[in-house]
Write a protein that holds these residues in place. Structure first.
Motif, PDB file in Angstrom:
ATOM      1  N   VAL A  18       0.835  -1.195   0.000  1.00 54.78           N
ATOM      2  CA  VAL A  18       0.000   0.000   0.000  1.00 54.78           C
ATOM      3  C   VAL A  18       0.875   1.253   0.000  1.00 54.78           C
ATOM      4  N   VAL A  19       0.575   2.185  -0.884  1.00 59.30           N
ATOM      5  CA  VAL A  19       1.168   3.520  -0.835  1.00 59.30           C
ATOM      6  C   VAL A  19       0.007   4.500  -0.676  1.00 59.30           C
ATOM      7  N   PRO A  20      -0.099   5.167   0.476  1.00 54.44           N
ATOM      8  CA  PRO A  20      -1.249   6.056   0.718  1.00 54.44           C
ATOM      9  C   PRO A  20      -1.389   7.140  -0.335  1.00 54.44           C
ATOM     10  N   LYS A  21      -2.625   7.455  -0.649  1.00 55.54           N
ATOM     11  CA  LYS A  21      -2.996   8.474  -1.625  1.00 55.54           C
ATOM     12  C   LYS A  21      -2.693   8.038  -3.062  1.00 55.54           C
ATOM     13  N   CYS A  22      -2.612   6.732  -3.288  1.00 56.02           N
ATOM     14  CA  CYS A  22      -2.314   6.217  -4.631  1.00 56.02           C
ATOM     15  C   CYS A  22      -3.298   5.106  -5.002  1.00 56.02           C
ATOM     16  N   ALA A  23      -4.577   5.428  -4.983  1.00 53.06           N
ATOM     17  CA  ALA A  23      -5.643   4.486  -5.386  1.00 53.06           C
ATOM     18  C   ALA A  23      -5.725   3.252  -4.497  1.00 53.06           C
ATOM     19  N   CYS A  24      -5.259   3.357  -3.251  1.00 55.83           N
ATOM     20  CA  CYS A  24      -5.206   2.163  -2.408  1.00 55.83           C
ATOM     21  C   CYS A  24      -6.594   1.622  -2.067  1.00 55.83           C
ATOM     22  N   SER A  25      -7.604   2.493  -1.935  1.00 58.12           N
ATOM     23  CA  SER A  25      -8.951   2.007  -1.625  1.00 58.12           C
ATOM     24  C   SER A  25      -9.501   1.166  -2.778  1.00 58.12           C
ATOM     25  N   THR A  26      -9.310   1.646  -3.999  1.00 53.80           N
ATOM     26  CA  THR A  26      -9.796   0.900  -5.161  1.00 53.80           C
ATOM     27  C   THR A  26      -9.050  -0.421  -5.307  1.00 53.80           C
ATOM     28  N   TYR A  32     -10.219  -7.679  -2.734  1.00 52.09           N
ATOM     29  CA  TYR A  32     -11.291  -8.309  -1.956  1.00 52.09           C
ATOM     30  C   TYR A  32     -12.310  -8.963  -2.884  1.00 52.09           C
ATOM     31  N   TYR A  33     -12.702  -8.232  -3.918  1.00 49.11           N
ATOM     32  CA  TYR A  33     -13.682  -8.746  -4.879  1.00 49.11           C
ATOM     33  C   TYR A  33     -13.157  -9.994  -5.593  1.00 49.11           C
ATOM     34  N   SER A  34     -11.882  -9.969  -5.939  1.00 47.21           N
ATOM     35  CA  SER A  34     -11.314 -11.088  -6.703  1.00 47.21           C
ATOM     36  C   SER A  34     -11.359 -12.399  -5.926  1.00 47.21           C
ATOM     37  N   ASP A  35     -11.388 -12.319  -4.608  1.00 50.62           N
ATOM     38  CA  ASP A  35     -11.502 -13.517  -3.769  1.00 50.62           C
ATOM     39  C   ASP A  35     -12.949 -13.881  -3.447  1.00 50.62           C
ATOM     40  N   HIS A  36     -13.804 -12.879  -3.253  1.00 49.23           N
ATOM     41  CA  HIS A  36     -15.129 -13.130  -2.672  1.00 49.23           C
ATOM     42  C   HIS A  36     -16.298 -12.882  -3.622  1.00 49.23           C
ATOM     43  N   GLY A  37     -16.049 -12.216  -4.756  1.00 51.11           N
ATOM     44  CA  GLY A  37     -17.130 -11.980  -5.704  1.00 51.11           C
ATOM     45  C   GLY A  37     -18.029 -10.818  -5.341  1.00 51.11           C
ATOM     46  N   HIS A  38     -17.669 -10.091  -4.295  1.00 50.78           N
ATOM     47  CA  HIS A  38     -18.400  -8.877  -3.922  1.00 50.78           C
ATOM     48  C   HIS A  38     -17.431  -7.945  -3.219  1.00 50.78           C
ATOM     49  N   PHE A  39     -17.811  -6.672  -3.120  1.00 49.63           N
ATOM     50  CA  PHE A  39     -16.943  -5.693  -2.473  1.00 49.63           C
ATOM     51  C   PHE A  39     -17.154  -5.694  -0.965  1.00 49.63           C
ATOM     52  N   ARG A 182      -2.352   5.981 -14.994  1.00 52.29           N
ATOM     53  CA  ARG A 182      -2.699   4.982 -16.013  1.00 52.29           C
ATOM     54  C   ARG A 182      -3.193   3.731 -15.292  1.00 52.29           C
ATOM     55  N   PHE A 183      -4.178   3.966 -14.448  1.00 49.09           N
ATOM     56  CA  PHE A 183      -4.599   2.916 -13.525  1.00 49.09           C
ATOM     57  C   PHE A 183      -5.106   1.661 -14.233  1.00 49.09           C
ATOM     58  N   ASN A 184      -6.053   1.826 -15.158  1.00 49.80           N
ATOM     59  CA  ASN A 184      -6.646   0.643 -15.794  1.00 49.80           C
ATOM     60  C   ASN A 184      -5.608  -0.206 -16.506  1.00 49.80           C
ATOM     61  N   GLU A 185      -4.698   0.472 -17.199  1.00 51.27           N
ATOM     62  CA  GLU A 185      -3.644  -0.246 -17.927  1.00 51.27           C
ATOM     63  C   GLU A 185      -2.767  -1.044 -16.956  1.00 51.27           C
ATOM     64  N   GLU A 204     -15.998  -2.392 -15.110  1.00 48.85           N
ATOM     65  CA  GLU A 204     -17.201  -2.355 -14.273  1.00 48.85           C
ATOM     66  C   GLU A 204     -16.894  -2.040 -12.813  1.00 48.85           C
ATOM     67  N   ILE A 205     -15.622  -1.823 -12.487  1.00 45.61           N
ATOM     68  CA  ILE A 205     -15.229  -1.560 -11.101  1.00 45.61           C
ATOM     69  C   ILE A 205     -15.353  -0.067 -10.818  1.00 45.61           C
ATOM     70  N   PRO A 206     -16.119   0.323  -9.809  1.00 43.01           N
ATOM     71  CA  PRO A 206     -16.175   1.748  -9.458  1.00 43.01           C
ATOM     72  C   PRO A 206     -14.862   2.208  -8.832  1.00 43.01           C
ATOM     73  N   ARG A 207     -14.653   3.505  -8.783  1.00 48.01           N
ATOM     74  CA  ARG A 207     -13.487   4.051  -8.090  1.00 48.01           C
ATOM     75  C   ARG A 207     -13.868   4.322  -6.637  1.00 48.01           C
ATOM     76  N   PHE A 208     -13.143   3.711  -5.741  1.00 46.60           N
ATOM     77  CA  PHE A 208     -13.430   3.867  -4.317  1.00 46.60           C
ATOM     78  C   PHE A 208     -12.541   4.966  -3.753  1.00 46.60           C
ATOM     79  N   ASN A 209     -12.944   6.209  -3.979  1.00 47.32           N
ATOM     80  CA  ASN A 209     -12.166   7.333  -3.479  1.00 47.32           C
ATOM     81  C   ASN A 209     -12.707   7.704  -2.108  1.00 47.32           C
TER      82      ASN A 209
END
Length: 272
Positions: A18-26, A32-39, A182-185, A204-209
Protein backbone atom coordinates in the motif's frame (compact mmCIF):
# COMPACT_ATOMS: atom_id res chain seq x y z
CA UNK A 1 10.68 -5.33 10.53
CA UNK A 2 8.69 -7.56 8.19
CA UNK A 3 6.40 -6.12 5.54
CA UNK A 4 4.47 -3.15 6.93
CA UNK A 5 1.74 -1.75 4.71
CA UNK A 6 1.42 -5.02 2.78
CA UNK A 7 -1.93 -6.59 1.86
CA UNK A 8 -2.49 -10.00 0.26
CA UNK A 9 -5.56 -11.81 -1.02
CA UNK A 10 -6.59 -14.81 1.09
CA UNK A 11 -6.18 -16.96 -2.04
CA UNK A 12 -2.57 -15.66 -2.18
CA UNK A 13 -3.08 -14.64 -5.82
CA UNK A 14 -1.47 -11.22 -5.32
CA UNK A 15 0.52 -9.16 -2.85
CA UNK A 16 0.20 -5.37 -2.72
CA UNK A 17 2.36 -2.83 -0.93
CA UNK A 18 0.00 0.00 0.00
CA UNK A 19 1.17 3.52 -0.84
CA UNK A 20 -1.25 6.06 0.72
CA UNK A 21 -3.00 8.47 -1.62
CA UNK A 22 -2.31 6.22 -4.63
CA UNK A 23 -5.64 4.49 -5.39
CA UNK A 24 -5.21 2.16 -2.41
CA UNK A 25 -8.95 2.01 -1.62
CA UNK A 26 -9.80 0.90 -5.16
CA UNK A 27 -6.95 -1.63 -5.29
CA UNK A 28 -7.93 -3.10 -1.92
CA UNK A 29 -11.55 -3.49 -3.05
CA UNK A 30 -10.43 -5.17 -6.30
CA UNK A 31 -8.35 -7.62 -4.26
CA UNK A 32 -11.29 -8.31 -1.96
CA UNK A 33 -13.68 -8.75 -4.88
CA UNK A 34 -11.31 -11.09 -6.70
CA UNK A 35 -11.50 -13.52 -3.77
CA UNK A 36 -15.13 -13.13 -2.67
CA UNK A 37 -17.13 -11.98 -5.70
CA UNK A 38 -18.40 -8.88 -3.92
CA UNK A 39 -16.94 -5.69 -2.47
CA UNK A 40 -16.29 -5.03 1.17
CA UNK A 41 -19.19 -3.05 2.64
CA UNK A 42 -17.37 0.03 3.90
CA UNK A 43 -13.89 1.48 3.70
CA UNK A 44 -11.51 -1.36 2.83
CA UNK A 45 -9.01 0.09 5.33
CA UNK A 46 -11.45 -0.95 8.07
CA UNK A 47 -11.75 -4.57 6.92
CA UNK A 48 -10.59 -6.99 9.59
CA UNK A 49 -11.32 -10.15 7.59
CA UNK A 50 -11.41 -11.28 3.97
CA UNK A 51 -7.98 -9.83 3.18
CA UNK A 52 -4.57 -10.46 4.70
CA UNK A 53 -3.00 -7.31 6.12
CA UNK A 54 0.37 -7.00 7.82
CA UNK A 55 -1.25 -4.93 10.58
CA UNK A 56 -3.27 -8.01 11.59
CA UNK A 57 -1.19 -10.49 13.60
CA UNK A 58 -2.89 -13.50 12.05
CA UNK A 59 -1.80 -12.44 8.56
CA UNK A 60 1.92 -11.90 9.14
CA UNK A 61 3.12 -15.48 8.76
CA UNK A 62 1.21 -15.97 5.50
CA UNK A 63 2.46 -12.67 4.06
CA UNK A 64 6.08 -13.32 5.11
CA UNK A 65 6.08 -16.83 3.66
CA UNK A 66 4.54 -15.74 0.37
CA UNK A 67 6.69 -12.65 -0.13
CA UNK A 68 9.97 -14.35 0.72
CA UNK A 69 9.18 -17.29 -1.57
CA UNK A 70 7.94 -14.84 -4.25
CA UNK A 71 5.07 -17.22 -4.85
CA UNK A 72 2.51 -14.48 -5.53
CA UNK A 73 2.49 -11.61 -7.99
CA UNK A 74 3.72 -8.54 -6.08
CA UNK A 75 2.89 -4.99 -7.10
CA UNK A 76 2.32 -1.43 -6.00
CA UNK A 77 0.98 1.82 -7.44
CA UNK A 78 2.44 5.34 -7.39
CA UNK A 79 1.26 8.86 -8.17
CA UNK A 80 2.61 12.22 -9.30
CA UNK A 81 4.20 13.85 -6.19
CA UNK A 82 2.58 17.22 -6.93
CA UNK A 83 -0.98 15.88 -7.04
CA UNK A 84 -0.34 13.47 -4.16
CA UNK A 85 0.79 16.16 -1.69
CA UNK A 86 -2.11 18.39 -2.79
CA UNK A 87 -4.55 15.55 -2.21
CA UNK A 88 -3.06 14.93 1.24
CA UNK A 89 -3.58 18.58 2.14
CA UNK A 90 -7.23 18.76 1.08
CA UNK A 91 -8.13 15.38 2.56
CA UNK A 92 -6.13 15.16 5.78
CA UNK A 93 -5.62 18.81 6.73
CA UNK A 94 -8.70 20.58 5.41
CA UNK A 95 -11.14 17.70 5.57
CA UNK A 96 -13.35 16.23 8.27
CA UNK A 97 -12.55 12.52 8.52
CA UNK A 98 -15.06 9.68 8.37
CA UNK A 99 -15.23 9.58 12.18
CA UNK A 100 -16.56 13.14 12.07
CA UNK A 101 -13.38 14.62 13.54
CA UNK A 102 -10.24 16.34 12.36
CA UNK A 103 -7.33 14.14 11.32
CA UNK A 104 -4.99 13.21 14.17
CA UNK A 105 -6.71 15.24 16.86
CA UNK A 106 -4.72 18.38 17.59
CA UNK A 107 -2.67 18.32 14.38
CA UNK A 108 -4.79 20.88 12.53
CA UNK A 109 -5.10 23.34 15.45
CA UNK A 110 -1.32 23.22 15.90
CA UNK A 111 -0.81 23.89 12.17
CA UNK A 112 -3.16 26.84 12.32
CA UNK A 113 -1.24 28.21 15.30
CA UNK A 114 2.34 27.43 14.27
CA UNK A 115 2.21 27.73 10.48
CA UNK A 116 -0.67 30.16 9.97
CA UNK A 117 -2.69 27.92 7.69
CA UNK A 118 -6.44 28.11 7.19
CA UNK A 119 -8.69 25.12 6.58
CA UNK A 120 -12.10 26.54 5.76
CA UNK A 121 -13.52 26.78 9.26
CA UNK A 122 -14.76 24.07 11.62
CA UNK A 123 -16.55 22.15 8.88
CA UNK A 124 -13.93 22.68 6.16
CA UNK A 125 -16.48 24.32 3.87
CA UNK A 126 -15.65 28.02 4.32
CA UNK A 127 -13.77 30.19 1.88
CA UNK A 128 -10.03 30.57 2.45
CA UNK A 129 -6.84 31.23 0.52
CA UNK A 130 -6.10 27.68 -0.61
CA UNK A 131 -2.82 28.52 -2.32
CA UNK A 132 -1.33 30.40 0.64
CA UNK A 133 -2.43 27.74 3.13
CA UNK A 134 -1.16 24.88 0.99
CA UNK A 135 2.27 26.49 0.64
CA UNK A 136 2.46 26.88 4.41
CA UNK A 137 1.45 23.25 4.83
CA UNK A 138 4.27 22.33 2.45
CA UNK A 139 6.75 23.95 4.83
CA UNK A 140 5.33 21.82 7.63
CA UNK A 141 5.52 18.64 5.53
CA UNK A 142 9.15 19.42 4.68
CA UNK A 143 9.94 20.00 8.38
CA UNK A 144 8.46 16.64 9.35
CA UNK A 145 10.34 14.77 6.61
CA UNK A 146 13.67 16.60 6.81
CA UNK A 147 13.98 17.10 10.55
CA UNK A 148 11.12 15.01 12.00
CA UNK A 149 9.86 18.19 13.68
CA UNK A 150 7.37 19.06 15.06
CA UNK A 151 6.40 15.39 14.50
CA UNK A 152 7.40 12.36 12.48
CA UNK A 153 6.22 12.48 8.87
CA UNK A 154 2.73 11.14 8.29
CA UNK A 155 2.27 8.18 5.93
CA UNK A 156 0.10 10.30 3.64
CA UNK A 157 2.88 12.73 2.76
CA UNK A 158 6.05 10.74 3.44
CA UNK A 159 7.79 9.77 0.21
CA UNK A 160 6.46 6.99 -1.98
CA UNK A 161 9.96 5.57 -2.37
CA UNK A 162 10.11 5.24 1.41
CA UNK A 163 6.95 3.13 1.42
CA UNK A 164 8.02 1.10 -1.59
CA UNK A 165 11.50 0.44 -0.21
CA UNK A 166 10.47 -1.41 2.98
CA UNK A 167 9.14 -4.25 0.85
CA UNK A 168 12.46 -4.54 -1.00
CA UNK A 169 14.77 -4.07 1.97
CA UNK A 170 13.08 -6.89 3.86
CA UNK A 171 13.32 -9.41 1.04
CA UNK A 172 10.43 -8.74 -1.33
CA UNK A 173 10.57 -8.18 -5.06
CA UNK A 174 8.01 -6.33 -7.19
CA UNK A 175 6.68 -7.79 -10.42
CA UNK A 176 4.94 -4.56 -11.39
CA UNK A 177 4.81 -0.92 -10.32
CA UNK A 178 2.26 1.16 -12.16
CA UNK A 179 0.95 4.72 -12.14
CA UNK A 180 -2.36 5.95 -10.74
CA UNK A 181 -2.54 8.14 -13.86
CA UNK A 182 -2.70 4.98 -16.01
CA UNK A 183 -4.60 2.92 -13.52
CA UNK A 184 -6.65 0.64 -15.79
CA UNK A 185 -3.64 -0.25 -17.93
CA UNK A 186 -1.49 -1.08 -14.90
CA UNK A 187 -4.11 -2.93 -12.89
CA UNK A 188 -5.15 -4.93 -15.94
CA UNK A 189 -1.56 -6.04 -16.41
CA UNK A 190 -1.54 -7.31 -12.81
CA UNK A 191 -4.80 -9.21 -13.36
CA UNK A 192 -3.51 -10.67 -16.64
CA UNK A 193 -0.66 -12.31 -14.73
CA UNK A 194 -2.74 -14.07 -12.08
CA UNK A 195 -5.67 -16.42 -11.60
CA UNK A 196 -8.35 -15.19 -9.23
CA UNK A 197 -11.29 -17.12 -7.71
CA UNK A 198 -13.64 -14.53 -9.23
CA UNK A 199 -12.98 -12.76 -12.54
CA UNK A 200 -12.53 -8.99 -12.38
CA UNK A 201 -13.83 -6.77 -15.18
CA UNK A 202 -12.03 -3.48 -14.60
CA UNK A 203 -14.45 -1.52 -16.77
CA UNK A 204 -17.20 -2.36 -14.27
CA UNK A 205 -15.23 -1.56 -11.10
CA UNK A 206 -16.17 1.75 -9.46
CA UNK A 207 -13.49 4.05 -8.09
CA UNK A 208 -13.43 3.87 -4.32
CA UNK A 209 -12.17 7.33 -3.48
CA UNK A 210 -12.72 7.21 0.27
CA UNK A 211 -11.25 10.69 0.78
CA UNK A 212 -13.62 12.35 -1.68
CA UNK A 213 -15.92 14.82 0.01
CA UNK A 214 -13.82 15.04 3.18
CA UNK A 215 -12.51 18.49 2.41
CA UNK A 216 -13.05 21.50 0.17
CA UNK A 217 -12.81 21.18 -3.59
CA UNK A 218 -9.53 22.27 -5.16
CA UNK A 219 -10.29 25.74 -6.55
CA UNK A 220 -7.31 26.13 -8.90
CA UNK A 221 -5.27 24.12 -11.40
CA UNK A 222 -2.48 22.06 -9.82
CA UNK A 223 0.28 24.31 -11.16
CA UNK A 224 -1.17 27.41 -9.45
CA UNK A 225 -0.29 26.00 -6.03
CA UNK A 226 3.42 25.69 -6.82
CA UNK A 227 5.62 28.76 -7.21
CA UNK A 228 9.41 28.49 -7.48
CA UNK A 229 9.86 28.08 -3.72
CA UNK A 230 7.12 25.44 -3.49
CA UNK A 231 8.65 23.50 -6.37
CA UNK A 232 12.03 23.65 -4.65
CA UNK A 233 10.48 22.27 -1.44
CA UNK A 234 8.69 19.51 -3.33
CA UNK A 235 11.92 18.51 -5.05
CA UNK A 236 13.77 18.55 -1.73
CA UNK A 237 11.18 16.18 -0.27
CA UNK A 238 10.40 13.96 -3.27
CA UNK A 239 13.52 14.02 -5.47
CA UNK A 240 13.78 10.22 -5.42
CA UNK A 241 10.10 9.80 -6.23
CA UNK A 242 10.38 11.98 -9.34
CA UNK A 243 13.48 10.12 -10.52
CA UNK A 244 12.47 6.52 -9.80
CA UNK A 245 8.86 6.75 -10.91
CA UNK A 246 9.58 8.98 -13.92
CA UNK A 247 7.52 12.05 -13.16
CA UNK A 248 8.09 15.56 -14.51
CA UNK A 249 9.48 17.82 -11.79
CA UNK A 250 9.85 20.81 -14.14
CA UNK A 251 6.14 21.11 -14.92
CA UNK A 252 3.56 20.70 -12.14
CA UNK A 253 0.81 20.92 -14.81
CA UNK A 254 2.00 17.63 -16.34
CA UNK A 255 0.75 14.86 -14.10
CA UNK A 256 1.66 12.09 -16.54
CA UNK A 257 4.88 10.06 -16.31
CA UNK A 258 7.62 10.88 -18.80
CA UNK A 259 9.28 7.47 -19.12
CA UNK A 260 9.00 3.82 -18.17
CA UNK A 261 9.61 2.57 -14.62
CA UNK A 262 12.75 0.44 -14.42
CA UNK A 263 12.14 -2.31 -11.85
CA UNK A 264 15.81 -3.32 -11.78
CA UNK A 265 16.79 0.27 -10.98
CA UNK A 266 14.20 0.44 -8.20
CA UNK A 267 15.32 -2.81 -6.60
CA UNK A 268 18.96 -1.74 -6.82
CA UNK A 269 18.45 1.75 -5.41
CA UNK A 270 15.84 0.92 -2.77
CA UNK A 271 17.36 -2.33 -1.63
CA UNK A 272 20.23 -0.69 0.27
Amino acid sequence: MGFPGTWMTESESMVYRVVPKCACSTIGQIMYYSDHGHFFDGDIHDAQAGLHKWAMDGSQDAISRTVKAHSSFAFTCVRNPYTRILSSFFDKICGIQRNGKRYRGNLVPSLIYNYGIEVGGDDGKGEFDQIQSFRRFLLFARDTIRWRRPMDPDIHWSSMSGHVSTFVVNGGRYDRIFWTERFNEGMQDVLDHIDTPHPVNLSEIPRFNESEGHGPKRAHPVEDYFDDLSMHLVYEIYKRDFELFKYDFENPANKMPTGEIDLDEIHAKLGD
